[in-house]
Write a protein that holds these residues in place. Structure first.
Motif, PDB file in Angstrom:
ATOM      1  N   ASN A 177     -21.829   6.788 -18.158  1.00  0.00           N
ATOM      2  CA  ASN A 177     -22.283   7.883 -19.018  1.00  0.00           C
ATOM      3  C   ASN A 177     -21.783   9.223 -18.491  1.00  0.00           C
ATOM      4  O   ASN A 177     -21.586   9.384 -17.284  1.00  0.00           O
ATOM      5  CB  ASN A 177     -23.817   7.943 -19.076  1.00  0.00           C
ATOM      6  N   THR A 179     -22.923  13.325 -19.124  1.00  0.00           N
ATOM      7  CA  THR A 179     -23.920  14.196 -19.737  1.00  0.00           C
ATOM      8  C   THR A 179     -23.541  15.649 -19.515  1.00  0.00           C
ATOM      9  O   THR A 179     -23.119  16.023 -18.423  1.00  0.00           O
ATOM     10  CB  THR A 179     -25.308  13.938 -19.107  1.00  0.00           C
ATOM     11  N   TYR A 208     -18.061  16.832 -29.916  1.00  0.00           N
ATOM     12  CA  TYR A 208     -18.292  15.859 -30.996  1.00  0.00           C
ATOM     13  C   TYR A 208     -17.047  15.001 -31.197  1.00  0.00           C
ATOM     14  O   TYR A 208     -17.132  13.773 -31.371  1.00  0.00           O
ATOM     15  CB  TYR A 208     -18.645  16.606 -32.276  1.00  0.00           C
ATOM     16  N   LYS A 211     -16.736  12.649 -28.186  1.00  0.00           N
ATOM     17  CA  LYS A 211     -17.733  11.571 -28.232  1.00  0.00           C
ATOM     18  C   LYS A 211     -17.200  10.389 -29.043  1.00  0.00           C
ATOM     19  O   LYS A 211     -17.383   9.220 -28.676  1.00  0.00           O
ATOM     20  CB  LYS A 211     -19.035  12.099 -28.848  1.00  0.00           C
ATOM     21  N   GLU A 215     -15.603   6.813 -27.191  1.00  0.00           N
ATOM     22  CA  GLU A 215     -16.825   6.018 -27.273  1.00  0.00           C
ATOM     23  C   GLU A 215     -16.670   4.599 -26.729  1.00  0.00           C
ATOM     24  O   GLU A 215     -17.657   3.979 -26.300  1.00  0.00           O
ATOM     25  CB  GLU A 215     -17.329   5.964 -28.722  1.00  0.00           C
ATOM     26  N   GLU A 219     -20.054   6.625 -22.553  1.00  0.00           N
ATOM     27  CA  GLU A 219     -21.034   7.167 -23.482  1.00  0.00           C
ATOM     28  C   GLU A 219     -21.293   8.629 -23.142  1.00  0.00           C
ATOM     29  O   GLU A 219     -21.585   8.952 -21.992  1.00  0.00           O
ATOM     30  CB  GLU A 219     -22.332   6.371 -23.412  1.00  0.00           C
ATOM     31  N   LEU A 220     -21.190   9.489 -24.140  1.00  0.00           N
ATOM     32  CA  LEU A 220     -21.397  10.920 -23.949  1.00  0.00           C
ATOM     33  C   LEU A 220     -22.782  11.324 -24.439  1.00  0.00           C
ATOM     34  O   LEU A 220     -23.166  10.993 -25.564  1.00  0.00           O
ATOM     35  CB  LEU A 220     -20.343  11.733 -24.704  1.00  0.00           C
ATOM     36  N   TYR A 221     -23.527  12.004 -23.568  1.00  0.00           N
ATOM     37  CA  TYR A 221     -24.829  12.560 -23.933  1.00  0.00           C
ATOM     38  C   TYR A 221     -24.738  14.075 -23.847  1.00  0.00           C
ATOM     39  O   TYR A 221     -24.474  14.625 -22.775  1.00  0.00           O
ATOM     40  CB  TYR A 221     -25.916  12.073 -22.980  1.00  0.00           C
TER      41      TYR A 221
END
Length: 315
Positions: A177, A179, A208, A211, A215, A219-221
C-alpha cells in the motif's frame, strides 16, 4: 463508515519521544520527551476499555512508538483479544531482531514514512538523520514477511512533482500500500513546504490517475476527504468523529491526532461515553472536508479552507 456505538479504529500515540525532529510534525515530538509518559497499569486500563468497546483496529503511533518500552506488551494484549494491530513508524529503529519480533507477535500491518524518491526529498522534510537508505532497506525487508507493508508520504513543495516516482519506488521495495497525507502547517517551520489550494487540487487529480494506472501493482490510499470530492464530486465526512478517534500519550482523547483539542480521557471515562459526547455528535455525518486543516487555519472546528468557493456536486 459512520458508527454510532463506538469507533471502528483508534489512533494511539504512545509517546512524544522521537529520534527525529521533522519539520511537519503536529506533536512537536523530540528526543527530549519522556519515552513512557504513562505507567503500564494506566496503559492496561486504556487497553481494557478499548477491548470492552469492541474496537476492531489499533494504530500505534507516536512520536516514534518503538521508543515506548511497553509497545510489545500492548501488542500482545491486543492480539490475544483479536484486535487488528497496525504500527506507524519512521523505520529507523527496526533491525532484523525487531522485524522478527513483529512477526512473532503477529503484527498485522506496518506503515513507514518515505517522503521522497531520493535522499534530498526525504531528508529535506525529516532531517539529515532520517537516513533515506536505511528506510528503504527496512521497507524491503518487512515486505518479504507476512506483515502488510505500507508507505506513507506527506505531500509537500519538495516532493509533489515526484509522486509517480515515489509510487514506482514503493512498488520496487515491495510495499502493498501507498498512503498520502495533505501537508498541513502545524508549526512555524512548516509554512514553506505547504502547497496552495490549486496546486493541491491538481495533485489530487494526478493521484486519481495514478490510482487507476498502478492498481494492479500497489493499492493507493489518499487520506483526504477532498480526494473523492475533487475527482468524483462526492463530499464524504472526515473520518474523525465518524469512524475513529485518537488517544494522545497522556491518555486524552482527541478527534484526530493532529487536532490538539481534548474531548475526554480514557483514564477517567469509557469509550462509549466519549464517542457519544456533544463534540462528536455535533460533527458526526457532517461533510466539512479535513477537520485538522480547518482547525489549523481557524483554531475552531469548521469547514476545510480548501473547500471554500467550491460547490458540492452530489452526495
Amino acid at each position: 463508515m459512520i458508527n454510532n456505538f463506538a469507533p471502528t479504529e483508534i489512533n494511539w500515540g504512545l509517546t512524544y519521544s522521537c529520534n527525529l525532529k521533522c519539520n511537519h510534525c503536529y506533536s512537536n515530538s523530540s528526543s527530549q520527551n519522556l519515552k513512557n509518559p504513562l505507567s503500564f497499569d494506566k496503559l492496561k486500563l486504556i487497553m481494557n476499555k478499548i477491548i470492552d468497546a469492541g474496537i476492531f483496529k489499533i494504530i500505534f503511533t507516536g512520536g516514534e512508538p518503538f521508543l515506548n518500552t511497553n509497545l510489545f506488551s500492548l501488542i500482545e494484549i491486543a492480539k490475544k483479544n483479536n484486535i487488528f494491530v497496525h504500527i506507524n513508524t519512521n523505520g529507523l529503529l527496526l533491525d532484523d531482531k525487531i522485524i522478527e519480533k513483529l512477526q512473532e507477535y503477529k503484527v498485522d500491518s506496518i506503515r513507514i514514512s518515505l517522503d521522497g524518491k531520493n535522499k534530498f526529498e526525504h531528508e529535506s522534510l525529516r532531517g539529515k538523520n532520517s537516513n533515506f537508505e536505511k528506510v528503504c532497506s527496512v521497507i524491503e525487508k518487512i515486505s518479504k514477511t507476512n506483515i502488510t507493508t505500507s508507505i506513507a508520504t506527506t505531500i509537500n513543495k519538495n516532493n509533489y512533482m515526484s509522486l509517480e516516482e515515489i509510487i514506482k519506488l514503493s512498488i520496487n521495495l515491495g510495499a502493498k500500500n501507498w498512503t498520502t497525507f495533505r501537508y498541513v502547517k502545524y508549526n512555524k517551520n512548516s509554512y514553506k513546504y505547504a502547497l496552495d489550494k490549486y496546486e493541491y487540487y491538481e495533485i489530487l487529480k494526478k493521484l486519481y490517475e495514478y490510482k487507476i494506472k498502478y492498481e494492479k501493482s500497489i493499492e493507493l490510499y489518499i487520506e483526504d476527504p477532498l480526494f473523492l470530492f475533487i475527482n468524483e464530486g462526492k463530499n464524504r465526512p472526515c473520518p474523525a468523529s465518524n469512524s475513529f478517534f485518537a488517544i494522545n500519550p497522556k491518555g486524552d482523547v482527541l478527534l484526530c491526532p493532529s487536532i490538539p483539542l481534548k474531548v475526554g480521557s480514557l483514564i477517567e471515562n469509557n469509550v462509549f461515553d466519549i464517542w457519544n459526547s456533544k463534540v462528536f455528535l455535533n460533527l458526526r455525518g457532517k461533510r466539512m472536508g479535513c477537520l485538522s486543516a480547518a482547525f489549523e487555519k481557524y483554531n475552531v472546528l469548521k469547514k476545510d479552507p480548501f473547500l471554500k468557493n467550491f460547490e458540492v456536486k452530489k452526495f
